[in-house]
Each structure stands twice: as C-alpha cells, then as structure tokens.
Design an enzyme around this catalytic site. Structure first.
Site, PDB file in Angstrom:
ATOM      1  N   ARG A  51       0.793  -1.017   0.028  1.00  0.00           N
ATOM      2  CA  ARG A  51       0.009  -0.043  -0.062  1.00  0.00           C
ATOM      3  C   ARG A  51       0.697   1.267  -0.008  1.00  0.00           C
ATOM      4  O   ARG A  51       2.166   1.254   0.304  1.00  0.00           O
ATOM      5  CB  ARG A  51      -0.964  -0.158   1.173  1.00  0.00           C
ATOM      6  N   GLY A  52       0.190   2.492  -0.153  1.00  0.00           N
ATOM      7  CA  GLY A  52       0.772   3.694  -0.443  1.00  0.00           C
ATOM      8  C   GLY A  52       1.214   3.852  -1.884  1.00  0.00           C
ATOM      9  O   GLY A  52       1.413   2.922  -2.544  1.00  0.00           O
ATOM     10  N   ALA A  53       0.969   5.323  -2.330  1.00  0.00           N
ATOM     11  CA  ALA A  53       0.384   5.435  -3.757  1.00  0.00           C
ATOM     12  C   ALA A  53       1.857   4.709  -4.456  1.00  0.00           C
ATOM     13  O   ALA A  53       1.462   4.141  -5.470  1.00  0.00           O
ATOM     14  CB  ALA A  53       0.309   6.867  -4.224  1.00  0.00           C
ATOM     15  N   ARG A  94      -7.458  -0.706  -6.640  1.00  0.00           N
ATOM     16  CA  ARG A  94      -7.790   0.379  -5.768  1.00  0.00           C
ATOM     17  C   ARG A  94      -7.831   1.707  -6.857  1.00  0.00           C
ATOM     18  O   ARG A  94      -6.854   2.033  -7.771  1.00  0.00           O
ATOM     19  CB  ARG A  94      -6.432   0.621  -4.915  1.00  0.00           C
ATOM     20  N   GLN A 201      -2.534   2.832   9.902  1.00  0.00           N
ATOM     21  CA  GLN A 201      -1.077   2.855   9.129  1.00  0.00           C
ATOM     22  C   GLN A 201      -0.158   3.799   9.771  1.00  0.00           C
ATOM     23  O   GLN A 201       1.138   3.436   9.921  1.00  0.00           O
ATOM     24  CB  GLN A 201      -1.382   3.444   7.899  1.00  0.00           C
ATOM     25  N   ASP A 242      -2.112  10.638  -2.489  1.00  0.00           N
ATOM     26  CA  ASP A 242      -2.335   9.638  -3.430  1.00  0.00           C
ATOM     27  C   ASP A 242      -2.723  10.139  -4.986  1.00  0.00           C
ATOM     28  O   ASP A 242      -2.872   9.269  -6.024  1.00  0.00           O
ATOM     29  CB  ASP A 242      -3.798   8.960  -3.015  1.00  0.00           C
ATOM     30  N   ASN A 252      -5.807  12.199  -0.327  1.00  0.00           N
ATOM     31  CA  ASN A 252      -4.696  11.801   0.752  1.00  0.00           C
ATOM     32  C   ASN A 252      -5.536  10.846   1.605  1.00  0.00           C
ATOM     33  O   ASN A 252      -6.871  10.962   1.813  1.00  0.00           O
ATOM     34  CB  ASN A 252      -3.622  12.274   1.323  1.00  0.00           C
ATOM     35  N   LYS A 253      -5.115  10.043   2.624  1.00  0.00           N
ATOM     36  CA  LYS A 253      -5.718   9.259   3.529  1.00  0.00           C
ATOM     37  C   LYS A 253      -6.871   9.989   4.527  1.00  0.00           C
ATOM     38  O   LYS A 253      -6.595  11.358   4.625  1.00  0.00           O
ATOM     39  CB  LYS A 253      -4.689   8.826   4.590  1.00  0.00           C
TER      40      LYS A 253
HETATM   41  O1  MRU Z   1      -4.872   3.391   2.180  1.00  0.00           O
HETATM   42  P1  MRU Z   1      -3.194   3.601   1.952  1.00  0.00           P
HETATM   43  O2  MRU Z   1      -2.783   3.165   3.316  1.00  0.00           O
HETATM   44  O3  MRU Z   1      -2.719   3.067   0.779  1.00  0.00           O
HETATM   45  O4  MRU Z   1      -3.019   5.222   2.044  1.00  0.00           O
HETATM   46  C1  MRU Z   1      -1.810   5.688   2.021  1.00  0.00           C
HETATM   47  C2  MRU Z   1      -1.871   7.275   1.977  1.00  0.00           C
HETATM   48  O5  MRU Z   1      -2.647   7.672   1.842  1.00  0.00           O
HETATM   49  C3  MRU Z   1      -0.486   7.761   1.969  1.00  0.00           C
HETATM   50  O6  MRU Z   1      -0.593   8.911   2.511  1.00  0.00           O
HETATM   51  C4  MRU Z   1      -0.251   8.155   0.207  1.00  0.00           C
HETATM   52  O7  MRU Z   1      -0.450   6.919  -0.428  1.00  0.00           O
HETATM   53  C5  MRU Z   1       1.266   8.603   0.223  1.00  0.00           C
HETATM   54  S1  MRU Z   1       2.372   7.121   0.576  1.00  0.00           S
HETATM   55  C6  MRU Z   1       3.927   7.761   0.075  1.00  0.00           C
END
Ligand code: MRU
Length: 350
Positions: A51-53, A94, A201, A242, A252-253
């Site tokens: 996970r994470g963009a 996703r 997270q 994201d 973002n999250k």
């Molecule tokens: O749902 P997730 O854990 O994939 O969400 C991740 C985020 O929102 C991060 O802040 C974003 O992807 C940047 S990661 C460098």
C-alpha cells in the site's frame, strides 16, 4: 512461500516474482510473501498488503509483467489487446492513487509504440521498464526529502498522518523522507504520529519505521491532533498524497483534510510531499477524483474485536480531498511548488 528477514524492503523483484513485506501483519510480524501471479498482485493491492501510492504503482508494474509474461499471442495487435485487459484489471484493485494507473499506462505505451517488436521482446522491455520505475522511485523519494528540509525549522515538531515511508515507496518515503532528512540534519525535535484510523497505518507502520530510524516520535490518536495544535505543540504538518490534480487539490488518507483545516485555523503550515507520478495532469480539480469506499468491517471491528452492533450503516471512505488553498506548498523531487498551483504545477510537470 514466506521467509522472515530483519532488514526491510517494501518490494523486491526476485527475477521471477514480486516479494513484498505483508504490511497488514506489521508491527507484530515482519513477514515477506511472494506474489507469483497477476491475481495475487491484485489481491495484495486491494487488501493493503502492499500500500501507499508509489508502492502500489511499483507492485502494479511488476504485476502487469506477471500478467503478460505467459501470453501466447504472437501478433502485436492481439498481444496489445491482452495487455490492455491486464492493465484494466490491475487498475481496478484500488481507484484513488493515480500512481497505479500511471505505471500501467507507461507500460502499455511501451507496447503500443513498438509494433515492430515481437511479444517476446516486448515482455522484456516491459520488465525492464518496471524495474526502472522501481529504481526511479528511490531517487525521487530521496530528492523529495532533500528539498523538503529547507521548509523545516530548527527543533521542529512535525505532525504526520498515515504512512508515507519506505514501506509506501521504494525507499525513504515522501513526507517521511522529509522527516528523515530533517532528522539527519538534526532539525527534528518531535514527530507527532496520527494513529490513522481505521487501519492504523500511523501506529502500525509509521511508528515502526520511525522507531527503526531512531527518529523521536510520539503516537497520538487522530482526534488529539486539534488539541496538540491548540497547545502550540505543532510547528508544521506534512503528509503524502494519492493524487494531486492540476490545481493542487490533493487526495490523501481520510483525515488529511481535517488536519489541513486545523492547520489553517492555528496558522500552522500544511505541506504535501509527492513525486511526479502522483500528479494527475488529466484532472483539473479534486472533485473528479474517485474516492475508494472500504468495507464496514474495518470500522465495526478493532482487530478481531467487534466494536459496533451488527447490521448498521457505516461510512468508510479511504481518502479525502484537501483543497489547494489549504496547502502551503507541495514538495516534489523537482523542488518546492507554491501557489498558484494551477500555474505552477503544469509549468513544472507538463
Ligand atoms: O490506504 P493507504 O494506506 O494506501 O493510503 C496511503 C496514503 O494515504 C499515503 O499517504 C499516500 O499513499 C502517500 S504514500 C507515500
């Protein structure tokens, strides 16, 4: 096949499969799993094992290769058609982080623009391009960290949300890289780590990474961020992204938007850190971004413990949109972008 290791790599291409650290198991267990098929890759992305963009983009790129490598097609048109189906399928794992589609479109473009090459040659080209995407992300994240240090004051108390570290990228992270490089520059007094409900997270992953890196931090529940700011305990906020649209609106999250509003109310700078692969020049504003809705169980259970009655309605968006006027600057590998984003983002990234 699984093995336990002590040094972590969010993603590793072994030569025939994708090895990832299963992020759903952290911090209790540092478990490495292999993804050998496109379906396993789709599943790992949708379940947030990876996970994470940027990490989703990298895993998606290798997953794309897994999806085309055994294609029996010998004609270019049929091979391209198969590759398009593979990309479409992986992209459905996703919807919000643009890095996934960005990586898939890059790989598809390699196939489209070389009709003279055989499918066997194109498979190799795709794999090499996936490896390049992976390697490039390391460099991008390092550069983001180096640029971001200039925005961090001495003895900084930085609040961050979700996880943006090496786990979410090839290495270093995005917002996390700014924190890490500022720590190397001895500028960080404290990192406030939002727990980041519902999937934690922040507490599970960011706290794990900060602890390993020896950065001073304190974990707080998300709803404590407001009182921290009210008490003058936060000098700046940095989060990842994201998807950033042409005008600077940022997905973002979930909870990022509340932080940006709070930062504005307390006169605290709110920064976004992200590489070019997170910038979506095809979208004008955040209103166009699809926000992933996730399962009610993520909210009605805390781990295995049920924390809400059965059969109730649940609102569980994974992301929110922070409007551009709340963002003091966007830290990228090319430097720091300030408003007017509508002008400055396309100027730097077109
Ligand atoms: O749902 P997730 O854990 O994939 O969400 C991740 C985020 O929102 C991060 O802040 C974003 O992807 C940047 S990661 C460098």
């Amino acid at each position: 096949m699984t093995t336990i290791k002590t040094n972590y790599n969010s993603i590793r291409w072994t030569g025939s499969e994708i090895e990832i650290i299963d992020q759903t198991k952290l911090p209790e267990e540092e478990l490495y799993i292999s993804l050998m098929t496109i379906d396993e890759t789709w599943d790992a992305i949708s379940k947030l094992k990876v996970r994470g963009a940027p990490a989703i983009g990298i895993a998606g790129a290798y997953g794309f290769y897994l999806g085309i490598k055994d294609s029996p097609e010998t004609e270019h048109a049929a091979f391209l058609h198969h590759a398009e189906k593979v990309a479409h399928y992986l992209n459905s794992s996703r919807p919000t982080a643009v890095n996934l589609n960005w990586a898939l479109q890059l790989l598809l473009a390699e196939i489209r623009k070389q009709p003279d090459k055989s499918p066997a040659e194109l498979k190799n080209i795709v794999l090499n391009r996936a490896i390049e995407i992976h390697n490039e992300d390391r460099e991008l994240c390092k550069a983001i960290g180096e640029h971001g240090v200039s925005l961090v004051p001495e003895n900084a108390r930085i609040l961050t949300h979700c996880n943006t570290g090496g786990l979410a990228t090839a290495a270093y992270g995005t917002a996390f890289s700014v924190i890490l490089h500022s720590h190397f520059a001895k500028k960080v007094k404290m990192v406030w780590v939002d727990e980041t409900r519902p999937l934690n997270q922040g507490s599970r992953l960011t706290a794990w990474e900060l602890k390993k890196a020896g950065v001073p931090f304190t974990l707080n529940i998300d709803s404590a961020a407001a009182s921290l700011m009210q008490n003058g305990e936060v000098d700046l906020i940095i989060t990842g992204a994201d998807r950033i649209t042409r005008n600077g609106d940022t997905a973002n999250k979930i909870g990022t938007y509340s932080l940006a509003v709070l930062a504005h109310a307390h006169n605290i700078p709110f920064y976004i850190a992200a590489p070019y692969s997170t910038i979506d020049l095809e979208m004008e504003t955040g209103a166009e971004i699809e926000i992933e809705q996730r399962l009610p169980m993520e909210v009605t259970y805390f781990g295995n413990r049920q924390t809400a009655p059965d059969d109730i309605q649940v609102y569980n968006p994974a992301f929110d949109i922070t409007p551009n006027h709340l963002i003091a600057a966007i830290i990228t590998e090319k430097g720091i972008v300030k408003p007017d984003y509508r002008k400055n983002i396309p100027r730097l990234f077109s």
